[in-house]
Structures are given as C-alpha cells and as structure tokens.
Design an enzyme around this catalytic site. Sequence first.
Site: not given
Length: 434
Positions: A82, A161, A168, A183, A187
């Site tokens: 990520h 989320d 956001r 967040s 996930k």
Amino acid sequence: MNPVELIRKKRDGGKLTAEEISFFFTECQKKNIAEYQASAMLMAIFFNGLNELEMTALCRTMVHSGKVVDLSFLKIPKVDKHSTGGVGDKTSLILAPIVSSLGVAVPMISGRGLGHTGGTLDKLESIPGFRINLSEKEYKAQLKKLSCSLIGQTESIAPLDKLLYSLRDVTATVESIPLIASSIMSKKIASGLDSLVLDVKTGRGAFMQEYAKSKELAETLIKIGKSYGKKVSAFITDMNEPLGFAVGNWLEVRECVRALQGEDIADLMEVTYALSGEMLRLAGKCKTLEKGIELSKDAIQSGKAFDQFLKIAKAQGGDISPLIDEKTYPKSKYTSTIYASKTGFIASMDSLEIGLAAIELGAGRIKKEDAIEPKAGIMFLKKCGDKVQVNSPIAEIYSDKKSSLESVSKRVQTAIAYSNKMVAPKSKILEYLK
C-alpha cells in the site's frame, strides 16, 4: 447516544470511548447520521487527532463494518503493498504482476485518487473494460487462478471506509495520521493478507510533507498491523517530484507497460523493485531484500511479469490491445508542449502543483461525483538533474478541455525550478522500517 454531543466532544479535544466511536461510525454506515455530520466529525478528528485506543476502535469498526475475507484456501503466502499516495505513483501496476508471477498471492484492494494524488483504481479503469468491482466469489476465483486480483472495496470489504474515504477527499481531511492509518489497515486486514509492505511518501507531493510525520505514520501502520498478527514493513520514499515521467491515468498505465517490457525508468523502478523485493522477502521467497530485488528484475527481463499483467487485465474484462499496442488507444482532443524557460539543469519539480495541474486537465476529481478523463495528464520529457536548453521541450500536456491548456502550462512552468549547476539525482528510498 447523541451524535451532535459526540461531535462537540471531539471538537473540544475530548477523548471518545470505543463504544462511542463504534456507535457514531456504525450509524454513519447505516445512514442514520448524515454525511454533513460525518464530515464534521472527520474535521474534529483532523484537528484534535485520536489516541491509540480511539484509533484502534475506529480501525476495528471499519474492519467489522463488512466481512473479513477468508483466504485460507490459498496455500501460498498472501502479501500486499500500500502507498499513502503520491503524484505519478504507479508502482502497484508493476509490482503486482511481478510478485504474483513468482508464486505469491497478491490480494490487492486499492482506492481512488485522494486530493492531488492519483488512485490505482482510476488508472486501472483507464484500460477499456477493466472491472475493478469483482464479487467476492470472482475475487477468490481469480486469486486461485492467477494469484492476483486488483479490485476496489466491495460492498462486503470495509464498506465504512469506502464511505469515509470519499468524504475525506472532498472535505480537506485527508492529511490525518489516525484517519489514514485506520483507512489503510482496515482494508488490508479485511482482505485476508498475511503480510503488508508500505510505501509511505514524504515531501511536497505527499499528504505527510514533513519527514517526521511520515515516519510517525509508518510506525503507526506497522504497529496496527502487528497487533493483528501481520508481518508489516515500510519504506519512506521521496515525493518532492513526480514518480516516473507520466502523470495522469492512461499515461501512467502506458508507462507501466513500458516498464514491464524492460524500459529502465530509474526513479520509478528503484521504488518498485524495493517494494516488490520486500514483498518477496516477507513471503519467504528469499532471505534478503537484495535477493528479492534480484528476483523482481529477473521477472521483468524474462517477460513473465508483463505476461502476468496481460492475464490479469484480460481476466478482469480489460481490452489488452492498447496494452500490446499503445497506438490503438484514443488520443486527447488537445495537446500542448511546455518549453524550458532557462538553460541549465532542472533543480526541482513541485509535485503538489503538478498534481493539481493534472486535476485541472481532468485527470482527477474536485468533487467526489466528478468524472475522470482517462486520457488527460502530463508527460514529462525531462526530470530533476537533466540538462536543458532554453525553449527546448520539457513536457507535453493532454486534455479534452481546451480551456485548461494555457493555465496548466503556466502552472507547470511555475512548478519547475532551474539551476546553473549540475544537480545530482537522489535516491527515492529514504528509510526502510521493519
């Protein structure tokens, strides 16, 4: 509980209990709390933060807002990556096929663009027909067949989320360590992975522009992951200039294809190989990061990684013809060339301004309902450290909006600084945390 009282409590610097966090955000998901109230709470959190107990409660609420995917049927390691988001940050499209071609499952659940940064899903959807909304059954079937699936959040995976993510983006509450950490990890934990490699950006084009804040975020993410029994490591990488040459969805996909075919795009591949190498190390495919990088390079050079990318794209409904022959992709209605304003060396490129310029062209969103123009973007011909002559071309811009060309050209020109002295290229890898 009264949601207005909870908003006021957090606004005034109070600490919410786990029960209050769970109540407020579960009711948001059920639509019993309005989006404007959720936005107010996000702003209160942005300014006052969350302590560790509050953040753990928020992450847990997000994880259990849907289903935690069981991938135990896969008998190979399950590793994901990520990024906290950057301009021109396209590494997922290269490393996912690299790693999955080497016998590691990559169950990648990605997001859309936030603020001035691009999103992996928006890039993937620039491939005609590419489906990012697979059902859980399709997701698992593709993982079993190809060891990789590139999807967005389904209705069953961390749906809370998904709601907060979209709010956001349009309420200027992106740059919050507790919100970013909750967040990301919700996930990833819900997706059923074993290990996670993080690319935490720092610098002008990152959400965390200060190095200390980026490191704090990385350490927070690692702490949350390890609390769930996951193996997590992180790289802090430089985002003071765009990564690679392309900024904009299809342009970035095209650049990824070229990289998968062996083109050496130095800064992009330095970051990509570090991330894929670490994924392979965490998966037990090698003992060191250096060996993982070597295996990653072999997957590119042998053609395995590009073949895997085509298989993934085709399996998810994508038309692979423009991936094989980029000339078959539709062209933007308008193009314009940006020329160097001085003779010398490019000293810096303000990636925040460049990301905002790409949005102006249509490559990103200002409002959450805005449509993306996949062809729009900026293709740089020169990077930091390159020598240029005055009036020589340094970038090309693409858009279907003629009205944006002049203002974007000026904005990009202003974002580039020059030096009379040679500027040495710097490593994009600033720190490795594990």
